[in-house]
Enzyme design. Structure first.
Site, PDB file in Angstrom:
ATOM      1  N   HIS A  16      12.148 -46.018  10.560  1.00 15.93           N
ATOM      2  CA  HIS A  16      11.044 -46.958  10.308  1.00 15.93           C
ATOM      3  C   HIS A  16       9.772 -46.159  10.032  1.00 15.93           C
ATOM      4  CE1 HIS A  16       7.926 -49.954  11.199  1.00 15.93           C
ATOM      5  NE2 HIS A  16       8.856 -50.868  10.982  1.00 15.93           N
ATOM      6  N   CYS A  42       9.678 -50.692   5.291  1.00 13.74           N
ATOM      7  CA  CYS A  42       8.770 -51.682   5.866  1.00 13.74           C
ATOM      8  C   CYS A  42       7.505 -51.755   5.015  1.00 13.74           C
ATOM      9  CB  CYS A  42       8.434 -51.324   7.313  1.00 13.74           C
ATOM     10  SG  CYS A  42       7.246 -52.463   8.053  1.00 13.74           S
ATOM     11  N   HIS A 100      11.959 -54.543   5.942  1.00 16.08           N
ATOM     12  CA  HIS A 100      11.016 -55.435   6.615  1.00 16.08           C
ATOM     13  C   HIS A 100      10.027 -55.886   5.563  1.00 16.08           C
ATOM     14  CE1 HIS A 100      11.349 -53.342  10.855  1.00 16.08           C
ATOM     15  NE2 HIS A 100      12.471 -53.909  10.475  1.00 16.08           N
ATOM     16  N   ASP A 130       9.015 -59.785   8.465  1.00 13.94           N
ATOM     17  CA  ASP A 130       8.453 -58.992   9.561  1.00 13.94           C
ATOM     18  C   ASP A 130       7.142 -59.631   9.998  1.00 13.94           C
ATOM     19  OD1 ASP A 130       8.235 -56.951  11.353  1.00 13.94           O
ATOM     20  OD2 ASP A 130       7.378 -55.535   9.932  1.00 13.94           O
ATOM     21  N   HIS A 131       7.023 -59.911  11.224  1.00 12.09           N
ATOM     22  CA  HIS A 131       5.838 -60.563  11.807  1.00 12.09           C
ATOM     23  C   HIS A 131       5.522 -61.861  11.060  1.00 12.09           C
ATOM     24  CE1 HIS A 131       4.274 -56.363  13.233  1.00 12.09           C
ATOM     25  NE2 HIS A 131       5.530 -56.572  13.530  1.00 12.09           N
ATOM     26  N   TYR A 164       5.729 -62.059  16.591  1.00 12.81           N
ATOM     27  CA  TYR A 164       7.101 -62.582  16.526  1.00 12.81           C
ATOM     28  C   TYR A 164       7.237 -64.039  16.982  1.00 12.81           C
ATOM     29  CZ  TYR A 164       8.588 -57.961  15.212  1.00 12.81           C
ATOM     30  OH  TYR A 164       8.756 -56.795  14.529  1.00 12.81           O
TER      31      TYR A 164
HETATM   32  C1  DNO Z   1       7.049 -53.814  14.980  1.00 14.73           C
HETATM   33  C2  DNO Z   1       8.299 -53.168  14.561  1.00 14.73           C
HETATM   34  C3  DNO Z   1       8.453 -51.789  15.122  1.00 14.73           C
HETATM   35  C4  DNO Z   1       9.845 -51.257  14.847  1.00 14.73           C
HETATM   36  C5  DNO Z   1      10.137 -49.894  15.388  1.00 14.73           C
HETATM   37  C6  DNO Z   1      11.410 -49.378  14.845  1.00 14.73           C
HETATM   38  O1  DNO Z   1       6.921 -54.984  14.914  1.00 14.73           O
HETATM   39  O2  DNO Z   1       8.433 -53.195  13.207  1.00 14.73           O
HETATM   40  O3  DNO Z   1       8.234 -51.830  16.475  1.00 14.73           O
HETATM   41  O4  DNO Z   1      10.774 -52.117  15.425  1.00 14.73           O
HETATM   42  O5  DNO Z   1       9.121 -49.039  15.123  1.00 14.73           O
HETATM   43  O6  DNO Z   1      11.909 -48.370  15.651  1.00 14.73           O
END
Ligand code: DNO
Length: 387
Positions: free
Chosen positions: A236, A274, A301, A348-349, A365
């Site tokens: 990530h 991401c 993501h 993501d989020h 989340y």
């Molecule tokens: C946050 C996430 C990160 C991710 C880690 C992966 O919302 O995208 O915490 O899970 O960094 O190891």
């Protein structure tokens, strides 16, 4: 007929206030989860993996990605006691593979995972978003953490504003700022100030090159297990994608990713793309980064951010922000056609909105904001595929 991406959703496990039924109603088919109750570095027993998998499958979903199997600090810093942690990591991967779960996300960020200074920035529509502000980070760094040499890391205007803020914040506001910066993953523990200070010293001695080498050493130490069991590791990006609090960052931009995948040039060594993390980098061109590394992208993501001139950023609606989501989705769907297995992505989020404003949810989340994001993203994909 064009292939669709796999729609997934992050679930923090049985303690998550967002249920598996909610996930189904959001339209996702895959679950992204981890055994958050197991402390970093310990072995993931087969039994616990089976139990989690059974819960997910009983709900009619599949466990598609592990996010994350955390890499213990002893490995990131390559301490003399790293050996047993590597052994645990290898065995955890074998146990996951034995249950058919083969896409694993991890990060190599020193001490802290993602970092924000505020978790409830109010948007014009009344929803709330996560926010990163340099002045607040500097206020924490200079006056709460009191990091040695921190003054050299900020321009004058930020230092002045940080001082002004520190002096005007109430003790409660300062506490909240520290809590936000030090916050860990929900269900996992936060970092303590003294621990952070000690880590900062440790990483200062390691530096950028040392951390890169430690990552390649870690990947080499698990390579045989991954290759034999078909595990694909996805790193990530750093979030935010630049050094903060004097800590080195090694997964922040195109050059970093090219280094990582070329230095250990094996298919198992992949990337979690991401868009939100990378998008916060002022000189990161997201479609160009994807183009450069796409063959190694095994997990995605999708998230958007909006930056200002100072580099502060808030998390924007999924289709609105500095990341051109249409261009990204176009490239992603094209790459997906070349794959045997659909690429999993998750919204993501999301903003805390509607009924979620009244609930306590894991920062970023809550259900409804992500549900909106997923709906928009799947619509975008459908529009691009033309079916
Ligand atoms: C946050 C996430 C990160 C991710 C880690 C992966 O919302 O995208 O915490 O899970 O960094 O190891």
């Amino acid at each position: 007929m064009a292939k669709k991406l796999e729609q997934t959703w992050r679930w923090y496990g049985p303690a998550d206030t967002v249920s598996l039924q909610d996930i189904k109603q959001a339209g996702a088919t895959g679950v992204v989860t981890a055994l958050h109750h197991i402390p970093h570095g310990e072995l993931w027993p087969l039994e616990d993996i089976r139990e989690r998998k059974a819960i997910i499958e009983a709900a009619g979903l599949t466990w598609s990605v592990v996010e994350s199997v955390p890499v213990h600090e002893a490995i990131k810093t390559r301490r003399p006691d790293a050996g047993p942690y590597i052994e645990n990591y290898r065995q955890s991967l074998l146990n996951l593979a034995a249950e058919g779960i083969k896409t694993v996300c991890y990060n190599f960020m020193p001490v802290l995972d993602w970092t924000r200074t505020q978790l409830d920035l109010e948007m014009r529509d009344g929803s709330k978003a996560l926010y990163f502000n340099w002045n607040d980070l500097a206020a924490f760094d200079l006056f709460v953490l009191k990091r040695e040499g921190a003054e050299q890391d900020y321009p004058e205007d930020i230092k002045d504003e940080a001082k002004r803020r520190f002096e005007s914040y109430t003790p409660a506001q300062l506490d909240l700022l520290s809590t936000n910066v030090l916050m860990g993953i929900p269900g996992e523990r936060s970092i303590e100030l003294d621990e952070l200070r000690a880590s900062i010293r440790e990483y200062a001695a390691i530096g950028f090159d040392g951390l890169r080498q430690n990552l390649i050493w870690f990947l080499s130490s698990i390579a045989d297990v991954c290759e034999e069991s078909g595990i694909r590791m996805t790193i990530h990006p750093d979030d935010p994608p630049y050094p903060i609090l004097g800590l080195p960052r090694i997964a922040s931009n195109k050059e970093d990713f090219l280094y990582i995948i070329r230095e250990l040039d094996k298919p198992f060594n992949g990337i979690c793309f991401c868009t939100g993390s990378l998008g916060a980098g002022v000189s990161n061109d997201i479609p160009a980064i994807f183009e450069a590394v796409k063959e190694r992208v095994y997990f995605v993501h999708l998230r958007n951010i909006k930056k200002d001139e100072q580099g502060n950023f808030f998390e924007a609606d999924h289709l609105d922000g500095d990341v051109n989501m249409y261009t990204v989705m176009k490239a992603l769907t094209a790459e997906n056609q070349l794959r045997d297995q659909a690429i999993p992505f998750r919204p993501d989020h999301g903003h805390q909105m509607l009924d979620d404003l009244q609930k306590t949810t894991a920062p970023g989340y809550s259900a409804i904001g992500r549900l909106r994001g997923l709906a928009e993203l799947r619509g975008l994909e459908l529009g691009i595929l033309g079916q």
